[in-house]
Design a protein around this motif. Structure first.
Motif, short mmCIF file in Angstrom:
data_model
loop_
_atom_site.label_atom_id
_atom_site.label_comp_id
_atom_site.label_asym_id
_atom_site.label_seq_id
_atom_site.Cartn_x
_atom_site.Cartn_y
_atom_site.Cartn_z
N ASP A 111 0.45 -1.03 0.02
CA ASP A 111 -0.54 0.55 -0.33
C ASP A 111 0.97 0.96 0.21
OD1 ASP A 111 -1.88 1.38 0.21
OD2 ASP A 111 -2.41 1.38 2.16
N ASP A 112 1.57 1.74 0.59
CA ASP A 112 2.25 2.83 1.64
C ASP A 112 3.67 2.18 1.23
OD1 ASP A 112 0.07 4.21 1.81
OD2 ASP A 112 0.12 4.15 3.51
N MET A 113 4.13 1.40 1.19
CA MET A 113 5.87 1.33 0.85
C MET A 113 5.93 -0.38 0.11
SD MET A 113 7.55 2.89 3.19
CE MET A 113 9.62 1.72 3.76
N GLN A 114 5.49 0.42 -0.95
CA GLN A 114 5.04 -0.57 -2.32
C GLN A 114 6.29 -1.09 -3.07
OE1 GLN A 114 2.69 1.66 -5.42
NE2 GLN A 114 1.46 0.86 -4.13
N PHE A 115 6.00 -2.56 -3.58
CA PHE A 115 7.25 -3.16 -4.32
C PHE A 115 6.26 -3.48 -6.01
CE2 PHE A 115 6.65 -6.80 -2.04
CZ PHE A 115 6.56 -7.69 -2.77
N VAL A 116 7.28 -3.62 -6.95
CA VAL A 116 6.93 -4.31 -8.18
C VAL A 116 7.47 -5.83 -8.36
CG1 VAL A 116 8.28 -2.66 -9.49
CG2 VAL A 116 5.94 -3.48 -10.51
N GLU A 117 6.92 -6.27 -8.57
CA GLU A 117 7.21 -7.86 -8.39
C GLU A 117 6.63 -8.07 -9.86
OE1 GLU A 117 6.61 -12.01 -6.41
OE2 GLU A 117 4.79 -11.65 -7.89
N VAL A 118 8.15 -8.11 -10.79
CA VAL A 118 8.07 -8.53 -12.24
C VAL A 118 8.26 -10.34 -13.03
CG1 VAL A 118 9.41 -7.79 -14.62
CG2 VAL A 118 8.91 -6.34 -12.50
N GLU A 119 8.08 -10.93 -13.52
CA GLU A 119 7.77 -11.67 -14.28
C GLU A 119 7.79 -12.02 -15.26
OE1 GLU A 119 4.63 -15.00 -13.64
OE2 GLU A 119 3.75 -14.21 -15.64
N LEU A 120 8.70 -12.33 -15.44
CA LEU A 120 9.96 -12.28 -16.62
C LEU A 120 10.02 -13.69 -17.25
CD1 LEU A 120 13.34 -10.47 -15.31
CD2 LEU A 120 11.86 -10.28 -16.81
N ASP A 121 9.88 -13.78 -18.90
CA ASP A 121 10.20 -15.46 -19.93
C ASP A 121 10.97 -15.38 -19.71
OD1 ASP A 121 7.29 -15.52 -19.55
OD2 ASP A 121 6.29 -13.86 -21.27
N PRO A 122 11.70 -16.89 -20.21
CA PRO A 122 12.59 -16.94 -21.25
C PRO A 122 13.49 -15.44 -21.93
CG PRO A 122 11.29 -19.09 -20.75
CD PRO A 122 10.32 -18.08 -20.45
N GLY A 123 14.43 -15.62 -21.08
CA GLY A 123 15.32 -14.21 -22.35
C GLY A 123 14.97 -12.92 -22.56
N MET A 176 23.20 1.40 -14.69
CA MET A 176 22.88 0.83 -14.80
C MET A 176 22.52 -1.14 -14.39
SD MET A 176 19.53 3.00 -16.74
CE MET A 176 17.95 2.16 -15.59
N THR A 177 21.76 -1.95 -13.53
CA THR A 177 21.39 -2.76 -13.64
C THR A 177 20.68 -3.79 -14.51
OG1 THR A 177 22.13 -2.66 -11.91
CG2 THR A 177 21.23 -4.89 -12.00
N MET A 178 21.08 -4.97 -15.15
CA MET A 178 20.25 -5.24 -16.15
C MET A 178 19.83 -6.98 -15.69
SD MET A 178 21.12 -4.95 -20.08
CE MET A 178 20.07 -5.68 -20.63
N PHE A 179 18.04 -7.21 -15.55
CA PHE A 179 18.52 -8.36 -14.63
C PHE A 179 17.77 -9.73 -16.11
CE2 PHE A 179 18.34 -5.21 -11.87
CZ PHE A 179 17.82 -6.14 -10.66
N THR A 180 18.13 -10.20 -16.31
CA THR A 180 17.56 -11.47 -16.95
C THR A 180 17.32 -12.76 -16.97
OG1 THR A 180 19.39 -10.08 -19.07
CG2 THR A 180 18.02 -12.36 -19.41
N ASN A 181 16.14 -13.23 -17.08
CA ASN A 181 15.92 -14.69 -17.27
C ASN A 181 16.70 -15.28 -18.14
OD1 ASN A 181 14.98 -16.82 -16.63
ND2 ASN A 181 12.67 -16.17 -16.59
N ILE A 217 17.49 -15.98 -12.32
CA ILE A 217 18.07 -14.48 -13.02
C ILE A 217 19.61 -14.32 -13.16
CG2 ILE A 217 17.50 -11.81 -12.92
CD1 ILE A 217 14.80 -12.79 -12.14
N ARG A 218 20.31 -13.63 -14.40
CA ARG A 218 21.34 -13.08 -14.36
C ARG A 218 20.88 -11.69 -13.86
NH1 ARG A 218 23.56 -11.20 -18.85
NH2 ARG A 218 21.98 -12.38 -19.70
N MET A 219 22.29 -11.00 -13.34
CA MET A 219 22.05 -9.63 -13.14
C MET A 219 23.33 -9.31 -13.61
SD MET A 219 22.38 -8.99 -9.43
CE MET A 219 22.48 -7.95 -9.48
N GLU A 220 23.61 -8.03 -14.84
CA GLU A 220 24.54 -7.61 -15.26
C GLU A 220 24.61 -5.99 -15.17
OE1 GLU A 220 26.40 -7.07 -20.23
OE2 GLU A 220 24.55 -8.10 -19.84
N THR A 221 25.77 -5.01 -14.70
CA THR A 221 25.19 -4.20 -14.72
C THR A 221 26.00 -3.30 -15.87
OG1 THR A 221 26.71 -4.04 -12.30
CG2 THR A 221 26.71 -2.21 -13.75
#
Length: 262
Positions: free
Chosen positions: A13-25, A77-82, A42-46
């Motif tokens: 509600d007031d302290m929100q977060f967004v959950e993103v669903e990633l398909d492969p790739g 920035m950081t990229m998050f890849t499935n 999930i792979r992180m890449e700067t």
């Protein structure tokens, strides 16, 4: 669709977060430090800039990073890849109390202008650039300087702001006056300028600042009820001048009066 097509859910509600669903790739790009949690696989890449200039060579990447530097943001920035074969989730949290605003750029003529620190995350391919204020008044007194962020593309992007968010659609020629700190975002067709508060007494003693933003339609604007700068100023004003804890009165304050300093 040029941008990656991602699914999402806003949680809280007031302290929100967004959950993103990633398909492969699929990939989502986020500001450094906004990650809350992510699934295995999930792979992180700067990366330099926003990752939307991968095919433009070194100069394209440097220009993308340079635009972010002008807005006062990090070069990276950081990229998050499935990288797995199934659906995975990654979540990003707001840095202070407020709301997360999901915006589909394909429904907003492919561009929005927002405060330079309001961007949270976006589908890969969304370009995070800068928007110079052409008018000197807006540049000097707009609260955000000459530069605001410009988000372009046809994918989902997520913007965060403080307090409650009000979305207002302006008709052609319709004028809205807003406190400069309360403006979160607007579509690219909204005319933005700065107007000085009328009347010497109102300007000096009104407590609302000397300037406010004027927004003229057609277009859509998003307004926040609690700018972070206003929250920070109240917290700073409540801090004790000499260190220690600042008592708010009540029983604790009575004991301090009776007992004196020890």
């Amino acid at each position: 669709m040029n941008n990656h097509e991602i699914d999402f859910e806003i949680i809280g509600d007031d302290m929100q977060f967004v959950e993103v669903e990633l398909d492969p790739g699929e990939t989502v790009v986020a500001e450094a430090g906004s990650l809350m949690m992510m699934d295995d696989g999930i792979r992180m890449e700067t990366v330099f800039g926003d990752g939307s200039h991968e095919g433009n060579g070194l100069m394209g990447k440097l220009m993308g990073a340079g635009r972010r530097l002008l807005t006062g943001e990090s070069l990276f920035m950081t990229m998050f890849t499935n990288d797995s074969i199934g659906k995975k989730h990654v979540s990003f949290a707001s840095p202070y109390p407020g709301k997360i605003i999901p915006m589909d750029l394909s429904e907003l003529n492919g561009k929005i202008i927002c405060q330079k620190d309001s961007f949270l995350a976006a589908a890969k391919g969304v370009s995070v650039g800068i928007a110079f204020q052409r008018k000197l008044g807006a540049g000097f007194f707009g609260g955000e300087g000459f530069i605001m962020q410009k988000l372009e593309g046809d994918g989902m992007t997520f913007v965060h702001a403080g307090g409650t968010i009000h979305k207002k659609v302006l008709g052609p020629g319709e004028l809205l006056r807003v406190d400069t700190g309360c403006l979160v975002a607007m579509t690219g067709d909204v005319e933005y300028d700065i107007e000085m508060v009328r009347g010497v007494k109102t300007a000096l003693f009104g407590g609302e600042g000397l300037f406010f933003a004027t927004l003229r339609g057609p277009g859509t604007v998003w307004i926040q009820s609690l700018p972070f700068s206003r929250l920070a100023s109240r917290v700073f004003a409540a801090m004790p001048a000499g260190g220690g804890s600042k008592d708010e009165g009540g029983i604790g304050g009575l004991f301090n009066i009776l007992g004196g300093d020890r």
